[in-house]
Design a protein around this motif. Structure first.
Motif: not given
Ligand code: GDP
Length: 332
Positions: A37-53, A82-94
């Motif tokens: 068994f193998s899988i062929l997945g979808n990459i078209a939902d990919d997006q960069a957030f906070h500089g990360l893929w 979700h501490r990293v996200l909370a800190q990013l929010e403090k810094l004004g990130a979306e």
């Protein structure tokens, strides 16, 4: 088994998006002793957030098969904070894209590897293996292809539509940015050519399966493959189990619900697996040239997933037998 070498496990390739794809993948994983068994997945939902893929569908497949998934949500890691996200929010990130602290490690690892020039396929494979997944998760392309959704608010990335806007805006059109220039991976083409059965998971046909099929070379390879091809409908009694597929079918130029799925895959696949609640559609679907299997397609438990996927693969293999026997009779 007619059509298959003796003592050789049938090769099953699953085309899969995120949540619906992962359920099907988990069911097939339970049957690994019977199938290769193998899988062929979808990459078209990919997006960069906070500089990360971020690669949501591939991560959902990986986390599910690694049994690390948050089972209530169907995505993300269980026991997240979700501490990293909370800190990013403090810094004004979306911060509308919910990324957990442990999940961030996946995206940091992926981004670092991309920056070193490692292909998306190799990165996906390494992450899966290191998290304990021994099933190949192949990508249709190593190039960047991104789904965009045209709404009354203009063109949105898929994640903007899906997460930020919670699928509320009306969908006018959908496009896969840069798909025309994408090159298919040799691993995907090879797996398609060698498959005995190709299963289309009950994933969103418009934004999960279509970007795989529309990657140049993939649809043609599926058409040419000798594999038996089968799809499970993501619609049950006219409704999706989860997600916006119902709001998207019109943008693909087809009817809503099961009929639209049948129209989208017509000429490409042989068999459709539909829910008991949709049994009244059998004659329409048969009239469109499909062999139809009717069963319970709602996968709540691991047992449901295993039972359904076993039925799907056995049904398709038995159809192969049927067709070959039929041909032999005609020839005789
Ligand atoms: P996404 O990329 O995370 O949206 O996930 P997918 O595209 O893989 O799956 C979304 C589709 O899966 C939706 O259209 C759902 O109707 C379908 N789906 C989810 N769970 C089930 C299930 O248990 N049975 C069936 N038949 N469809 C399901």
């Amino acid at each position: 088994m007619i059509g298959l070498e003796e003592n050789k496990k049938p090769k099953v390739l699953l085309l899969a998006g995120g949540v619906g794809g992962a359920k099907a993948a988990e069911g097939l994983a339970q049957l690994q002793g019977d199938y290769d068994f193998s899988i062929l997945g979808n990459i078209a939902d990919d997006q960069a957030f906070h500089g990360l893929w971020v690669s949501p569908d591939i991560d959902t497949l990986t986390y599910s098969l690694a049994n690390l998934i948050d089972r209530e949500q169907g995505w993300g890691l269980s026991g997240e904070s979700h501490r990293v996200l909370a800190q990013l929010e403090k810094l004004g990130a979306e911060t509308w894209m919910s990324l957990g602290d442990l999940d961030f490690a996946t995206h940091i690892y992926r981004t670092q590897a991309r920056n070193e020039g490692i292909s998306a396929s190799d990165i996906a494979q390494t992450i899966a293996q290191r998290l304990g997944v021994n099933i190949p998760i192949l990508l249709p392309t190593n190039d960047v292809v991104q789904t965009q959704v045209e709404t009354d608010k203009g063109w949105l990335s898929f994640q903007e539509y899906f997460v930020k806007e919670a699928c509320q805006p009306k969908v006018n059109a959908i496009r896969f940015q840069d798909i025309e220039q994408a090159t298919p991976t040799t691993e995907a083409l090879d797996a398609i050519a060698k498959a005995d059965v190709i299963v289309f998971a009950p994933s969103n046909p418009v934004v999960s399966i279509s970007p795989i099929l529309n990657t140049p070379g993939i649809r043609a390879a599926i058409m040419q493959s000798d594999a038996r091809k089968v799809a499970i409908s993501p619609f049950i009694a006219g409704k999706t189990v989860k997600g916006p597929a119902d709001k998207m079918m019109a943008s693909a130029g087809v009817d809503e619900g099961l009929l639209g799925v049948a129209q989208l895959y017509q000429g490409l696949i042989h068999d459709l697996v539909i829910d008991n609640q949709d049994a009244s559609s059998i004659s329409t679907l048969k009239g469109m040239g499909y062999q139809v299997q009717v069963t319970n397609t709602l996968m709540r438990t691991l047992h449901d997933k295993q039972v359904l996927m076993g039925q799907v693969v056995n049904f398709s293999l038995s159809q192969t037998k049927f067709i070959e026997a039929d041909c032999m009779q005609v020839a005789g």
